[in-house]
Design a protein around this motif. Structure first.
Motif, PDB file in Angstrom:
ATOM      1  N   GLU A 180     -27.776   9.763  16.562  1.00  0.00           N
ATOM      2  CA  GLU A 180     -28.661  10.749  17.185  1.00  0.00           C
ATOM      3  C   GLU A 180     -30.128  11.150  16.757  1.00  0.00           C
ATOM      4  N   GLY A 181     -30.616  10.028  16.158  1.00  0.00           N
ATOM      5  CA  GLY A 181     -32.138  10.115  15.876  1.00  0.00           C
ATOM      6  C   GLY A 181     -32.337  11.054  14.841  1.00  0.00           C
ATOM      7  N   LEU A 182     -31.368  11.408  13.743  1.00  0.00           N
ATOM      8  CA  LEU A 182     -31.800  12.571  12.950  1.00  0.00           C
ATOM      9  C   LEU A 182     -31.903  11.906  11.383  1.00  0.00           C
ATOM     10  N   ASP A 183     -32.777  12.873  10.598  1.00  0.00           N
ATOM     11  CA  ASP A 183     -32.749  12.527   9.301  1.00  0.00           C
ATOM     12  C   ASP A 183     -31.533  13.213   8.568  1.00  0.00           C
ATOM     13  N   PRO A 184     -30.679  12.513   8.069  1.00  0.00           N
ATOM     14  CA  PRO A 184     -29.717  13.465   7.385  1.00  0.00           C
ATOM     15  C   PRO A 184     -30.021  14.046   5.947  1.00  0.00           C
ATOM     16  N   ALA A 185     -30.895  13.828   5.480  1.00  0.00           N
ATOM     17  CA  ALA A 185     -31.832  14.476   4.291  1.00  0.00           C
ATOM     18  C   ALA A 185     -32.272  15.987   4.722  1.00  0.00           C
ATOM     19  N   GLU A 186     -32.828  16.204   6.099  1.00  0.00           N
ATOM     20  CA  GLU A 186     -33.219  17.278   6.469  1.00  0.00           C
ATOM     21  C   GLU A 186     -32.200  18.122   7.444  1.00  0.00           C
ATOM     22  N   ASP A 187     -31.462  17.330   8.440  1.00  0.00           N
ATOM     23  CA  ASP A 187     -30.409  17.789   9.149  1.00  0.00           C
ATOM     24  C   ASP A 187     -29.087  17.682   8.633  1.00  0.00           C
ATOM     25  N   LEU A 188     -28.409  18.685   8.141  1.00  0.00           N
ATOM     26  CA  LEU A 188     -26.938  18.739   7.584  1.00  0.00           C
ATOM     27  C   LEU A 188     -25.999  18.653   8.580  1.00  0.00           C
ATOM     28  N   ARG A 189     -26.136  18.396   9.836  1.00  0.00           N
ATOM     29  CA  ARG A 189     -25.112  18.411  10.665  1.00  0.00           C
ATOM     30  C   ARG A 189     -24.366  16.953  10.630  1.00  0.00           C
ATOM     31  N   PRO A 190     -24.764  15.652  10.465  1.00  0.00           N
ATOM     32  CA  PRO A 190     -24.125  14.566  10.376  1.00  0.00           C
ATOM     33  C   PRO A 190     -23.294  14.838   9.142  1.00  0.00           C
ATOM     34  N   THR A 191     -23.550  15.468   7.886  1.00  0.00           N
ATOM     35  CA  THR A 191     -22.796  15.322   6.749  1.00  0.00           C
ATOM     36  C   THR A 191     -21.773  16.145   6.899  1.00  0.00           C
ATOM     37  N   VAL A 192     -21.959  17.295   7.780  1.00  0.00           N
ATOM     38  CA  VAL A 192     -20.820  18.457   7.846  1.00  0.00           C
ATOM     39  C   VAL A 192     -19.792  17.648   8.874  1.00  0.00           C
ATOM     40  N   ILE A 193     -20.283  17.124  10.092  1.00  0.00           N
ATOM     41  CA  ILE A 193     -19.166  16.740  10.783  1.00  0.00           C
ATOM     42  C   ILE A 193     -18.476  15.506  10.506  1.00  0.00           C
ATOM     43  N   ALA A 194     -18.940  14.633   9.487  1.00  0.00           N
ATOM     44  CA  ALA A 194     -18.277  13.549   8.809  1.00  0.00           C
ATOM     45  C   ALA A 194     -16.984  14.176   7.973  1.00  0.00           C
ATOM     46  N   ALA A 195     -17.549  15.100   7.013  1.00  0.00           N
ATOM     47  CA  ALA A 195     -16.697  15.860   6.015  1.00  0.00           C
ATOM     48  C   ALA A 195     -15.534  16.612   6.851  1.00  0.00           C
ATOM     49  N   VAL A 196     -15.793  17.195   8.060  1.00  0.00           N
ATOM     50  CA  VAL A 196     -14.785  17.862   8.802  1.00  0.00           C
ATOM     51  C   VAL A 196     -13.835  16.745   9.384  1.00  0.00           C
ATOM     52  N   PHE A 197     -14.446  15.812   9.901  1.00  0.00           N
ATOM     53  CA  PHE A 197     -13.630  14.708  10.447  1.00  0.00           C
ATOM     54  C   PHE A 197     -12.520  14.099   9.570  1.00  0.00           C
ATOM     55  N   GLY A 198     -13.268  13.883   8.372  1.00  0.00           N
ATOM     56  CA  GLY A 198     -12.242  13.106   7.268  1.00  0.00           C
ATOM     57  C   GLY A 198     -11.150  14.174   6.819  1.00  0.00           C
ATOM     58  N   SER A 199     -11.645  15.506   6.829  1.00  0.00           N
ATOM     59  CA  SER A 199     -10.499  16.178   6.306  1.00  0.00           C
ATOM     60  C   SER A 199      -9.406  16.570   7.424  1.00  0.00           C
ATOM     61  N   VAL A 200      -9.832  16.380   8.458  1.00  0.00           N
ATOM     62  CA  VAL A 200      -8.805  16.811   9.655  1.00  0.00           C
ATOM     63  C   VAL A 200      -7.784  15.574   9.877  1.00  0.00           C
ATOM     64  N   LEU A 201      -8.623  14.529   9.505  1.00  0.00           N
ATOM     65  CA  LEU A 201      -7.828  13.278   9.718  1.00  0.00           C
ATOM     66  C   LEU A 201      -6.609  12.936   8.585  1.00  0.00           C
ATOM     67  N   ARG A 202      -7.093  13.480   7.475  1.00  0.00           N
ATOM     68  CA  ARG A 202      -6.299  13.423   6.107  1.00  0.00           C
ATOM     69  C   ARG A 202      -5.415  14.270   6.378  1.00  0.00           C
ATOM     70  N   ALA A 203      -5.348  15.791   6.886  1.00  0.00           N
ATOM     71  CA  ALA A 203      -4.472  16.519   7.240  1.00  0.00           C
ATOM     72  C   ALA A 203      -3.337  16.197   8.062  1.00  0.00           C
ATOM     73  N   ALA A 204      -3.874  15.524   9.185  1.00  0.00           N
ATOM     74  CA  ALA A 204      -2.882  14.706  10.096  1.00  0.00           C
ATOM     75  C   ALA A 204      -1.918  13.731   9.342  1.00  0.00           C
ATOM     76  N   HIS A 205      -2.628  13.074   8.704  1.00  0.00           N
ATOM     77  CA  HIS A 205      -1.936  11.989   8.042  1.00  0.00           C
ATOM     78  C   HIS A 205      -0.826  12.609   6.932  1.00  0.00           C
ATOM     79  N   LEU A 206      -1.226  13.492   6.307  1.00  0.00           N
ATOM     80  CA  LEU A 206      -0.270  14.047   5.386  1.00  0.00           C
ATOM     81  C   LEU A 206       0.766  14.828   6.225  1.00  0.00           C
ATOM     82  N   SER A 207       0.754  15.169   7.514  1.00  0.00           N
ATOM     83  CA  SER A 207       1.774  15.817   8.164  1.00  0.00           C
ATOM     84  C   SER A 207       2.710  14.968   8.747  1.00  0.00           C
TER      85      SER A 207
END
Length: 243
Positions: A180-207
């Motif tokens: 997306e041409g972003l600086d992750p140190a300045e724009d937190l969206r990549p970090t947030v979406i990666a964390a959300v993705f990992g959490s949703v995926l883990r929840a699916a696996h656990l179920s």
């Protein structure tokens, strides 16, 4: 810890079903590939991972010794330690292969996809590709998810697995930021979406339940899809109305 057949089992998660890498075919096709010695090392490493996976599922992680894993591949314990530092490392290796495969698929997704579309497509592609060769046995979807349950039930393994998951989130965030041409140190969206993705995926696996009607890679893909379909309503929907 041994699993009960009716127990809900948890990818990756990868987490997703972990498969051993396909045999190298470069030499057979006349291409440039690893030499004979390196191919033998790759085959031995893959055999150790598969043997450990099989033993962990059949008799439990705590009950399995390094000597048993080495003996299953007809090598010495000393040779085992040339490939893996300990039993924990070989247990996590099968999942690391699948996680690395997902990262590779994500790198290849079309630039026009938004981050969540790219990640969903990459995980679906990974499940289908890695589940194609092994429908049953140690490399199957069910047994890989059962291995994840063993990890969940083993504190030392779980701690190491979560550390790797956190590192993978950082890698995914970096890939998304670059797309997306972003600086992750300045724009937190990549970090947030990666964390959300990992959490949703883990929840699916656990179920995941081994006895559910739709099994195999497509069953896991459908389950992941149901979880991600609820992401929008969970974040921005009206919680007082039925999902």
């Amino acid at each position: 810890m041994l699993l009960h057949p009716t127990r809900t089992t948890a990818r990756k998660a990868p987490a997703m079903a972990a498969q051993l890498p396909p045999a190298d075919t470069a030499a057979a096709t006349g291409g440039t590939g690893p030499g004979l010695r390196e191919r033998k090392k790759q085959r031995t490493r893959a055999a150790l991972i598969e043997a450990a996976h099989r033993l962990f599922l059949s008799q439990g992680f705590a009950q399995t010794t390094v000597d048993e894993i080495a003996s299953a591949v007809d090598i010495s314990q000393r040779t085992f330690f040339r490939y893996f530092a300990n039993k924990d490392e070989v247990a996590l290796a099968v999942l690391a292969i699948a996680e690395d495969y997902f990262i590779d698929r994500l790198r290849r997704r079309p630039a026009e996809e938004n981050p969540l579309q790219a990640m969903r497509a990459a995980i679906v592609e990974s499940w289908r590709d890695l589940g194609a060769e092994h429908r049953t046995g140690p490399g199957s979807v069910t047994s890989a998810l059962e291995l994840l349950q063993i990890i969940e039930d083993t504190p030392t393994l779980l701690a190491a697995h979560l550390r790797r998951a956190a590192e993978q989130e950082r890698v995914v965030a970096g890939l998304i930021a670059a797309r997306e041409g972003l600086d992750p140190a300045e724009d937190l969206r990549p970090t947030v979406i990666a964390a959300v993705f990992g959490s949703v995926l883990r929840a699916a696996h656990l179920s995941w339940n081994a006895d559910q009607e739709e099994s195999g890679p497509e069953g896991m893909i459908a389950l992941i899809g149901r979880y991600f379909d609820q992401l929008g309503p969970a974040l921005a929907g009206d919680w007082r109305r039925p999902a």
